[in-house]
Each structure stands twice: as structure tokens, then as C-alpha cells.
Design an enzyme around this catalytic site. Structure first.
Site, short mmCIF file in Angstrom:
data_model
loop_
_atom_site.label_atom_id
_atom_site.label_comp_id
_atom_site.label_asym_id
_atom_site.label_seq_id
_atom_site.Cartn_x
_atom_site.Cartn_y
_atom_site.Cartn_z
N GLY A 35 0.77 -0.95 -0.02
CA GLY A 35 0.24 -0.14 -0.18
C GLY A 35 0.79 1.62 -0.07
CG ASP A 36 0.00 4.07 2.29
OD1 ASP A 36 -0.80 4.06 1.82
OD2 ASP A 36 0.73 2.93 3.16
CG HIS A 64 -6.27 6.23 -3.55
ND1 HIS A 64 -6.73 5.55 -4.34
CD2 HIS A 64 -5.71 4.82 -2.40
CE1 HIS A 64 -7.10 4.33 -4.66
NE2 HIS A 64 -6.33 4.05 -3.27
P1 IMP Z 1 -7.62 -3.44 8.06
O1 IMP Z 1 -8.12 -3.32 6.49
O2 IMP Z 1 -8.10 -2.02 8.45
O3 IMP Z 1 -8.11 -4.68 8.98
O4 IMP Z 1 -6.31 -3.54 7.91
C1 IMP Z 1 -5.51 -4.57 8.06
C2 IMP Z 1 -4.11 -3.91 7.81
O5 IMP Z 1 -4.04 -4.16 6.41
C3 IMP Z 1 -3.20 -3.47 8.16
O6 IMP Z 1 -1.96 -3.32 8.88
C4 IMP Z 1 -3.73 -1.79 8.18
O7 IMP Z 1 -2.47 -0.72 8.04
C5 IMP Z 1 -3.95 -2.21 6.43
N1 IMP Z 1 -4.05 -2.10 5.57
C6 IMP Z 1 -5.56 -1.45 5.04
N2 IMP Z 1 -5.16 -0.86 3.89
C7 IMP Z 1 -4.52 -0.34 3.60
C8 IMP Z 1 -3.80 0.60 2.40
O8 IMP Z 1 -4.70 1.63 1.80
N3 IMP Z 1 -2.27 1.30 2.75
C9 IMP Z 1 -1.39 0.46 3.45
N4 IMP Z 1 -2.20 -0.26 4.68
C10 IMP Z 1 -2.89 -0.76 5.03
#
Ligand code: IMP
Length: 458
Positions: A35-36, A64
Site C-alpha cells: 500500500g501507499d 489515495h
Molecule cells: P484493515 O484493512 O483495516 O483490516 O487493516 C488490515 C491491515 O492492512 C493493517 O495492517 C492495515 O494497516 C493494512 N492496510 C489496510 N489498508 C491499507 C492501505 O490502503 N494502505 C496500507 N495499509 C493498509
């Protein structure tokens, strides 16, 4: 007064992108790491070539960031195409929608001059994130953490994403966006669901000594009724819409949220999110059949970052890691958490690219590396003294691997003002060539900064 982002359609990036050749009518932009990677910036500019922009997975956990001129837009649920006045934006059935979050995003965008009306459509089959999902997210993480005696947590964003997808799979406790359009039926249904949730969450909370305030079904219903009023005009059968759009020759851009290595099936499970964020999610999450998407653009940041728990073989705990974090502004768009930073992990990127059928790489983050004297890229994993032949399925194995690095010279000078690949410093060109040789996919775009006009086309 806010400058209208519509002016940006005439910026230099548009003419740059005219040179980008795509194979088919439809394309996807997907993050190849955790991500990111800077997907928003690429999507925002590429939307100028497409009629529709579609989100197919994830929810308000995604963030985003798009920079237009001096204006910074942080998008979570609304597709990045909203900043292109000509694009129709679709939030597909595979997305989980927190109505409160999307409404506040719409309001924020409108306050800054972005026009939102029939150009934003939400699938009636998408699932609704309700207030108890966020409480469930928090209670579960705390309970599991206590149970493990303080073991590594997934570190969810707390946006209720996992519990909402879990309800989708459970079916009986799920609510879809289309149900906001039939309020009497929803009122009845919510009474049952909220009762079940109160029993489940109340028991969980009391078992682990956590506070829990039972939810009031009628209050949730009233919230849903308000959301129905505010969002009703945007909710529709987007499956039919997309099928018709394809038949009439419209071009569609799919915007992946989160990223490949967070894919629930293929990522670093269980340290992943709850949807298929690789290109494999496009088909189920938007109702577009496989094979229709000719270009899968994989966005690869030229170093690695990760938020939350889970293995990250190339993580740096030293001053270089801190320098990357500060220079790259590596703090979460959604939660503000500092991101873990490290060297580019090409083993992970190659796995993600294969998984997604990546046809071209968009390289981001080059300007962040420009200040470093020497660079490293991970080209192999060693586990218990042996080379691993592939990206391991087991997060515990990945946690223990030792990265095998190749050292490459630093770029020697800043890259932010370069306007073509040829103008990049020699070592930056070498770095890019090494990436494409290892991954087996050409680098077709490179970002030398976050502005629209800082995207170079090969
Ligand atoms: P959740 O999607 O909130 O359940 O998070 C699950 C894991 O995915 C965690 O470690 C979050 O930090 C990571 N995560 C979820 N969405 C993103 C994103 O868009 N960018 C980076 N990390 C993400």
C-alpha cells in the site's frame, strides 16, 4: 476560494500521457507492495484517458492522496477519477462502504469546488459498514492481543473492514447498499441483526473485561434512513451499467485500493486486509469478466513501506529508514500512523506482478531515494541457510527470512526537475533497468514528485 481542479485537465501531464500506449480499452492500476505506493497520483492523471473509473475492493481503510497544484486531496472511498470532470466514478460491489465516511468525503470535495452528482455511482450490491463493525474491529484486536499475551497484532485501521466482509460471507448479518432504498424492510432486518450483534459483542467484551455499550437498532435505522436520503441518488445497479458501458465502447479504468501483498488470499496472511486487492479482485468486485482488462499497471514505490503489523523483510530500523520516512512523508493518509520503511524488495514485487498479470510498472518514490549515497535492493530471501525459491505463503517464514541485497550507486543529484527518462541521472536509469530486468515487466511510467506534471512517460 478553492481553485477548481478541473483546470488541471489542461496541465502538462495530459500531453505527457498522450505518449502512453495502452493495449486494450480497459486498464487497472494496482499497488504492488503493502500500500501507499502512490496509486492515486497515477490514477488521477490516467483517468483523462478513460470514461469510467471503478473501485472494486476495500473501503475507507484505503487512502489515495492526489496533489493538484497546491491542493492536496485525500480520497478514501470516492474513486480518484472524481477529480476529472469527464469521468463517471463507480464504487463497485466489492467495496465495503461506510456511508458516514463517503458522505464526509463528498462534502469535503464539494467544499473545494469538486462537482459531485451523477458522476458518482455506488453499487447496490456493495456492503454497508455499520457502527458495530468498527467496535467489532477494536474488540477483536484487543481480545486477540490479550489472548496472545501481547503478540503481534494485525493493526487494522479500525474502519470495520474485516467485520463487514465477514458479515458479507455470513450473509444473514449483512446489509447491502441497495437495502438503504427499502427502508421498511431494512428497519425490520436491523432489529434482528443488532440484537445478534449485541449478544456477540457483549459476550466478547465481557469475556475480555472490555467496555461495551449495546447498540440501539432504531438509532441505527434512523442513521440508515438519513443515509438513504443523502446517498440514494447515487445507488444503482452498477453491474448493468458497466456491462452496457463496455458494450458501447466506453473505456474503463479500475482503481485498486490497498495493495497486492495485502490481498486476503495471496498476501502476507493473516497480516492483510479482507478483500482481493490484487487484479484478481477486479472481476468479482466489479462484475467485469476476466480477460477484459488489457493493461494492468503495477505501481511500485522504489523503496518499501508498510503500516500495521506483519512481516517486512527489508524493513530498516536505522537512520536510513528514518530518512526515507521523513523525506517520503511516510505517515498514513487514513490513520496518520508512521509507516515502516525499508529498501525495495524485488522478490515481493515480482510475486505481486505475476499474481496480478502486471503489464507495465509505474515507478514512484524516486525523488525520495535521490538523497541517499548508496541504495540496496532485495533480490532473494535466505531462510535457515537456504535460498527460498519463491515468495512464502507462511508469514512466520517471511518474518524470518534474511534479505539478499544487491548494492547500487546513489543517484547523485535530485530528480524532481527531470522531464523525461533520458534526463534522469545515469544511476537512476540503471536502478530502473535493474527493476524491470528482475521483475520481468517494463517500467512505463516514473514519478519524480507528487505533482501531476512530475509523471514521466517512457
Ligand atoms: P484493515 O484493512 O483495516 O483490516 O487493516 C488490515 C491491515 O492492512 C493493517 O495492517 C492495515 O494497516 C493494512 N492496510 C489496510 N489498508 C491499507 C492501505 O490502503 N494502505 C496500507 N495499509 C493498509
Amino acid at each position: 476560494m478553492a481553485t477548481s481542479p478541473t483546470a488541471a485537465t489542461a496541465d502538462p501531464a495530459a500531453s505527457n500521457l498522450d505518449r502512453l500506449t495502452l493495449r486494450g480499452s480497459h486498464a487497472a492500476i494496482i499497488g504492488m507492495q503493502w500500500g501507499d505506493e502512490g496509486k492515486g497520483q497515477i490514477t488521477d492523471v490516467l483517468t483523462q484517458k478513460f470514461d469510467l473509473v471503478v473501485r472494486y475492493n476495500g473501503g475507507a481503510n484505503a487512502g489515495h492522496t492526489v496533489l493538484i497544484g497546491e491542493q492536496k486531496f485525500a480520497l478514501h472511498l470516492v474513486p480518484s477519477g472524481i477529480l476529472n470532470p469527464k469521468a463517471i466514478n463507480v464504487v463497485g460491489n466489492g467495496v465495503v462502504i461506510d456511508p458516514e465516511a463517503i458522505l464526509s468525503e463528498i462534502q469535503g470535495l464539494r467544499e473545494r469546488g469538486v462537482v459531485i452528482g451523477p458522476n458518482l455511482l455506488i453499487s447496490d450490491r456493495a456492503h454497508v459498514v455499520l457502527p458495530y463493525h468498527k467496535v467489532q474491529d477494536r474488540l477483536l484486536e484487543q481480545a486477540l492481543n490479550q489472548g496472545r499475551g501481547g503478540g503481534e497484532m494485525i493493526g487494522t485501521t479500525g474502519r470495520g473492514i474485516g467485520p463487514c466482509y465477514a458479515d458479507k460471507a455470513l450473509r444473514g448479518t449483512a446489509v447491502r447498499m441497495g437495502e438503504l432504498l427499502d427502508l421498511p424492510a431494512l428497519r425490520d432486518k436491523l432489529r434482528h441483526i443488532v440484537d445478534v450483534k449485541n449478544h456477540m459483542l457483549g459476550a466478547l467484551a465481557s469475556g475480555y473485561g472490555q467496555a461495551f455499550e449495546p447498540f440501539d437498532a432504531e438509532a441505527i435505522y434512523q442513521q440508515c434512513a438519513a443515509w438513504s436520503q443523502q446517498l440514494g441518488a447515487h445507488i444503482r445497479d452498477t453491474t448493468d451499467l458497466l456491462h452496457n458501458a463496455m458494450e458501447s465502447g466506453k473505456r474503463i479504468l479500475f482503481e485498486g485500493a490497498n495493495a497486492c501483498l495485502l490481498d486476503v488470499d495471496h498476501g502476507t496472511y493473516p497480516f492483510v486486509t479482507s478483500s482481493n486487492c490484487s487484479s484478481l479482485g477486479i472481476y468479482a468486485g466489479s462484475a467485469v469478466p476476466g480477460g477484459r482488462v488489457g493493461d494492468i499497471i503495477g505501481v511500485v514505490k522504489m523503496y518499501t513501506s508498510r503500516v500495521g503489523g506483519g512481516p517486512m523483510p527489508t524493513e530498516l530500523h536505522d537512520a536510513t529508514g528514518e530518512q526515507i520516512r521523513q523525506t517520503g512523508h511516510e505517515f498514513g493518509t487514513t490513520t496518520g500512523r508512521p509507516r515502516r520503511c525499508g529498501w525495495l524488495d524485488l522478490v515481493a514485487v515480482r510475486y505481486a506482478a505475476r499474481l496480478s498479470g502486471c503489464t507495465g510498472i509505474a515507478a514512484t518514490g524516486l525523488s525520495v531515494l535521490a538523497g541517499l549515497p548508496e541504495l540496496k535492493i532485495c533480490v532473494g530471501y535466505r531462510y535457515k541457510g537456504r535460498d527460498l525459491p519463491s515468495f512464502p505463503a507462511d508469514a512466520n517464514v517471511l518474518k524470518q527470512v534474511e534479505p539478499v541485497y544487491e548494492a547500487l550507486p546513489g543517484f547523485g543529484r535530485p530528480v524532481a526537475e527531470c522531464t523525461s527518462f533520458g534526463e534522469l541521472p545515469g544511476p537512476a536509469q540503471t536502478y530502473i533497468k535493474r527493476v524491470e530486468a528482475f521483475v520481468g515487466v517494463p517500467v512505463i511510467l516514473a514519478c519524480v514528485g507528487r505533482r501531476r506534471d512530475q509523471i514521466l512517460v517512457r
